[in-house]
Motif scaffolding. Sequence first.
Motif, mmCIF file in Angstrom:
data_model
loop_
_atom_site.group_PDB
_atom_site.id
_atom_site.type_symbol
_atom_site.label_atom_id
_atom_site.label_comp_id
_atom_site.label_asym_id
_atom_site.label_seq_id
_atom_site.Cartn_x
_atom_site.Cartn_y
_atom_site.Cartn_z
ATOM 1 N N UNK A 240 -14.659 -7.060 -17.197
ATOM 2 C CA UNK A 240 -15.704 -7.909 -16.627
ATOM 3 C C UNK A 240 -15.620 -7.919 -15.102
ATOM 4 N N UNK A 241 -14.406 -8.056 -14.576
ATOM 5 C CA UNK A 241 -14.236 -8.115 -13.128
ATOM 6 C C UNK A 241 -14.656 -6.802 -12.476
ATOM 7 N N UNK A 242 -14.280 -5.685 -13.083
ATOM 8 C CA UNK A 242 -14.672 -4.385 -12.544
ATOM 9 C C UNK A 242 -16.186 -4.188 -12.642
ATOM 10 N N UNK A 243 -16.764 -4.639 -13.745
ATOM 11 C CA UNK A 243 -18.220 -4.522 -13.902
ATOM 12 C C UNK A 243 -18.937 -5.311 -12.810
ATOM 13 N N UNK A 244 -18.450 -6.513 -12.538
ATOM 14 C CA UNK A 244 -19.061 -7.323 -11.485
ATOM 15 C C UNK A 244 -18.942 -6.644 -10.129
ATOM 16 N N UNK A 245 -17.776 -6.092 -9.833
ATOM 17 C CA UNK A 245 -17.573 -5.417 -8.546
ATOM 18 C C UNK A 245 -18.489 -4.196 -8.413
ATOM 19 N N UNK A 246 -18.602 -3.431 -9.484
ATOM 20 C CA UNK A 246 -19.473 -2.248 -9.432
ATOM 21 C C UNK A 246 -20.928 -2.652 -9.256
ATOM 22 N N UNK A 247 -21.353 -3.669 -9.985
ATOM 23 C CA UNK A 247 -22.739 -4.124 -9.852
ATOM 24 C C UNK A 247 -23.007 -4.616 -8.428
ATOM 25 N N UNK A 248 -22.080 -5.373 -7.871
ATOM 26 C CA UNK A 248 -22.276 -5.871 -6.502
ATOM 27 C C UNK A 248 -22.266 -4.726 -5.490
ATOM 28 N N UNK A 249 -21.499 -3.684 -5.766
ATOM 29 C CA UNK A 249 -21.521 -2.504 -4.898
ATOM 30 C C UNK A 249 -22.909 -1.866 -4.882
#
Length: 559
Positions: A240-249
Amino acid sequence: MNIIMLKFKEVITIATVSLLVISCSDLLDEDIRSQVGDHRFNTPEGFSEALNAAYTPLRTYYGTERGHALTEGYGVDIFHEGADGSHKFYNFYGTQLNSDAALIRELWNDMYEGINIANTVLNRGQSVEGLNEDELAIRLGEARFLRAHYYFILVQQYGALHITTEETTGVEVEASRSPVDVVFALIEDDLVQAISSLPDESNDYGRATKPAAEHLLARVLLTRASEYYRADAGGSDDDYDRAADLAKTVIDNYDFSLVDDVANIWSIDNQRNEEVVWSVQYSDNSLLNAGGNTSHMYYLTTYDELPGMNRTVEYGRPWKRFRPTEYLYDDLLGPDTRDKDARYSAFFRDVFLVSTPGTFTVNGVDNVEMAMGDTAAFFPGVEWTEEEKQAKPYTVFSPSDYNPRDYLSVEKHRDPNRSDLNATEGVTDFLAFRLAETHLIAAEALLLGNGSAADATEHINVIRRRAAWPGKEVEMEIDVDELDLDSILAERGRELLGEQFRWYDLKRTGLLLERAYEHNPEVRNVGLMQDHHQLRPIPQDQIDRTEGGESAFPQNKDY
């Protein structure tokens, strides 16, 4: 990509002859013939042709009846069956939804065809002479993006899969099913490598790019961590944390932005707009269009049978496959939201204008004169009395009048650039990844992971403010304490309706059965949907052609 995607059919002949014994029987019986020698793949030109061919199977999924039926139109909570079509058992999960079902077999075959062509590109890449290293890295990144994409579609639909990373050029009879976590690991690895080598943007619109790969990986990680997949797929809160970071990128680091007017996202004259992260290309050249984007037909009412109307290119060719549920038009986009939320007006057509003037019987009233350009039909979205209807010189459909032929038409896929009024081949691109979905991924990942609820809420409010009528932006915002998984699913239903997401969204969150039974009348009335329907059956062709049959390649449970 419009011109090159389908230009090299001979490449497909070599690269996909057997599909791991997955392809259809006539391919297995054929001699392997092609006008292009095997050595051509080792030339820059042939290598490029093979990569272009690897994009082609996307067109068998995005913007097709098969793609919509298996993801959006049937068996979910926001759409259900219209009057026409031979695949309605997918909607109520009937006994015909079995291992011999055509759409199940065709999706399997086509996605593995794409995998095999991508494998060909990846296996041959290092042997290509005359291609500089930077260009080679980009092209291999595209192939990894495509292979990951095809495997991701397959694993969501079928579960455990046969994994192959090698080019198949002959008939193979050995196959087995790798666990779901192994499949997700391959998808993740391919996308991580793709991200490291793909450019921020491509001069050839439609090719995979770095933000497209980041968006897809965010979607993959969100899925792997979710309620349905986590145990089998090896998911965790870290996903979830990685998904959020990628989406924000994707949101913050590139030049994407939400289109100001939500109604203009699918404008026929603005397909390559700033909201599109990646789209599947179609063409106005019929020789290159491979059946075209046919989405424009499936969500339409029978307007052409109404008084004062005939079929037009503008309004489309109605195939009446999928119609909105009451939950979609009366709850998610209900009357109490329409004075502030513009999406009901933007996404549905509620007025049809006279195209065949004359004198007709309308709402039970005889000898009604209808002139060209007058209103022919109106769907007010709320109940009218019979007296109110009869007072109007046009046909009126209140929600209680909706039926498998007469219902709200979805406007997103309208395609007035088709060659004629009966043309099925649409020419519009399919917007597979757009920034609104990126915000929705970020919101869900932040909420369910270790992120900030306030940040998650803001991603939802960005979308809701954009969807507001002018001056209603503040009224459209939600508070942090209103955000939960149900509210995110509701927002996804409003924003992404008709875009081939809903079956995956409900399954991922563990709500497919609950929501289908609650909101889909055929599912509820027939009562056949069960837990095993969260996976599709493995095509019987695959099992029969595998050495050892079902003992080597087992069917999904309860099929």
